[in-house]
Design an enzyme around this catalytic site. Structure first.
Site, mmCIF file in Angstrom:
data_model
loop_
_atom_site.group_PDB
_atom_site.id
_atom_site.type_symbol
_atom_site.label_atom_id
_atom_site.label_comp_id
_atom_site.label_asym_id
_atom_site.label_seq_id
_atom_site.Cartn_x
_atom_site.Cartn_y
_atom_site.Cartn_z
ATOM 1 N N LYS A 186 13.403 -7.639 32.807
ATOM 2 C CA LYS A 186 14.690 -7.815 33.515
ATOM 3 C C LYS A 186 15.288 -9.181 33.188
ATOM 4 O O LYS A 186 16.497 -9.367 33.216
ATOM 5 C CB LYS A 186 14.527 -7.575 35.014
ATOM 6 N N ASP A 239 14.560 -5.795 40.792
ATOM 7 C CA ASP A 239 14.652 -7.156 40.252
ATOM 8 C C ASP A 239 15.778 -7.265 39.219
ATOM 9 O O ASP A 239 16.428 -8.307 39.087
ATOM 10 C CB ASP A 239 13.303 -7.521 39.623
HETATM 11 O O1 LIG Z 1 15.944 -17.358 38.157
HETATM 12 P P1 LIG Z 1 15.315 -16.286 37.297
HETATM 13 O O2 LIG Z 1 16.265 -15.730 36.304
HETATM 14 O O3 LIG Z 1 14.012 -16.758 36.721
HETATM 15 O O4 LIG Z 1 14.956 -15.069 38.270
HETATM 16 C C1 LIG Z 1 14.211 -15.342 39.413
HETATM 17 C C2 LIG Z 1 13.452 -14.135 39.896
HETATM 18 O O5 LIG Z 1 12.637 -13.607 38.877
HETATM 19 C C3 LIG Z 1 14.324 -13.071 40.480
HETATM 20 O O6 LIG Z 1 13.518 -12.049 41.018
#
Ligand SMILES: O=P(O)(O)OC[C@H](O)CO
Ligand SMILES: NC(=O)c1ccc[n+]([C@@H]2O[C@H](COP(=O)([O-])OP(=O)(O)OC[C@H]3O[C@@H](n4cnc5c(N)ncnc54)[C@H](O)[C@@H]3O)[C@@H](O)[C@H]2O)c1
Length: 327
Positions: A186, A239
């Site tokens: 994701k 997510d």
């Molecule tokens: O800030 P990111 O893109 O690392 O995303 C944070 C978390 O994985 C969201 O679930």
């Protein structure tokens, strides 16, 4: 808890708010002091008051002494070196829980695989946590949910019973592969979303990328043994939505900067927190190649990162053979 960045500190708060005794390891003594004395981590979680019971130290042996559960939240590329330092200090029967969402460059190993390899523990002692978990929202006690996954359902359940409080709900599964790859993949789709956002494309473009991105995440993960339902759950779709929609996401932010015309090296300079997606692109494409999985979105993100594709030309969801494909 090892790692006092935004997620390690927030997760430590989640655990402490659930009534657990939590000790946090910070690399920098001044950060450990700030957390223990002022109950703040002002660099990573500005404005957040941490629980009074939470304490931190820069001394690993103090934090790990007597630990029943050891949570790991350092950048994925540093996990192996950190495990080599702590392996003798981890109590014999402690459960080890990964909170990380990356794969290792060079080996393509998931974080639970690095843990098993470096610590030589039985798989039942290892669990992973993943889900729509933007740290700052959770630090503000906004409700969310996550999946706790282990090859052992007993372990996943034991950890899920620990990781819960009035604003954090934990579900369990035994699909470690799907749960981990959901969190890794994701991030890559969120970089693509950031890129098109930075270029100025609108909701149709983003919805198409999110939808085709989920298909790409599922094909990839299933090829490695994951269950497709996992990718439709919190660690996949859940997510994906949170990360693609939020400006709090570092992966999304990194993509947006690329879309606005900054080069990869300029983006790295501007990011002061971990954007795992940037380091996971290459190993994920190598893994995909090894299984013959087509990843048009991730491939075009790699091209933008390499500077060989202009962000405005990105249209990964439109990449298809000459003939129309089945959806
Ligand atoms: O800030 P990111 O893109 O690392 O995303 C944070 C978390 O994985 C969201 O679930
Ligand atoms: N922040 C979130 O919202 C969030 C949510 C879920 C999962 N995660 C995952 O948690 C992991 C940690 O991310 P984060 O958001 O806390 O990152 P961060 O950038 O906020 O913090 C990383 C921490 O690790 C430390 N660090 C850096 N290099 C290190 C090294 N070589 N050895 C030991 N420590 C080192 C930093 O000083 C910092 O304290 C990532 O895999 C991320 O994908 C983050």
């Amino acid at each position: 808890m090892l790692g006092a960045g935004s997620w390690g500190t927030t997760f430590a708060k989640v655990l402490a708010d659930g009534g657990n005794d939590v000790a946090l390891w910070a690399r920098r003594p001044e950060l450990a002091r700030e957390i223990s004395q002022s109950k703040r981590n002002s660099d990573y979680l500005p404005g957040i008051n941490l629980p009074r019971s939470l304490w931190a130290s820069d001394r690993l042996h103090e934090v790990l002494d007597g630990a029943e559960q050891v949570y790991l939240s350092v950048p994925s590329q540093s996990l192996r070196e950190n495990l080599r330092i702590v392996r003798e200090l981890i109590p014999e029967d402690a459960l080890i829980i990964s909170l990380m969402k990356g794969v290792e460059k060079g080996t393509g190993a998931r974080m639970s695989e690095v843990i098993l390899h470096e610590l030589g523990v039985d798989p039942w002692r290892v669990a992973v946590a993943s889900g729509p978990n933007l740290a700052l929202e959770i630090a503000k006690e906004q409700p969310t949910a996550a999946v706790l996954s282990s090859e052992s359902r007993e372990t996943a359940t034991e950890v899920a019973l620990t990781v819960r409080n009035s604003y954090f709900r934990s579900f369990v599964n035994t699909d470690v592969i799907g749960t981990e790859f959901g969190g890794v993949l994701k991030n890559l789709i969120a970089v693509a979303i950031g890129i098109v956002d930075g270029v100025g494309y609108g909701e149709n473009t983003k919805a198409s990328i999110i939808t085709r991105g989920l298909a790409e995440m599922t094909d990839f993960s299933v090829a490695f043994g994951a269950r497709p339902e996992t990718l439709a759950g919190l660690a996949g779709l859940g997510d994906l939505i949170a990360t693609c929609e939020s400006s709090l996401s570092r992966n999304n932010t990194a993509g947006r900067l690329l879309g606005q015309g900054y080069s990869y090296s300029e983006v790295i300079k501007q990011m002061n927190q971990t954007a795992e997606g940037l380091s996971s692109v290459t190993p994920i494409l190598e893994l995909a190649l090894s299984k013959g999985v087509d990843m048009p979105i991730v491939s075009q993100v790699a091209e933008v990162l390499a500077g060989t594709l202009a962000p405005r030309d990105i249209a990964p969801h439109l990449t298809t053979d000459d003939l129309p494909q089945g959806e």
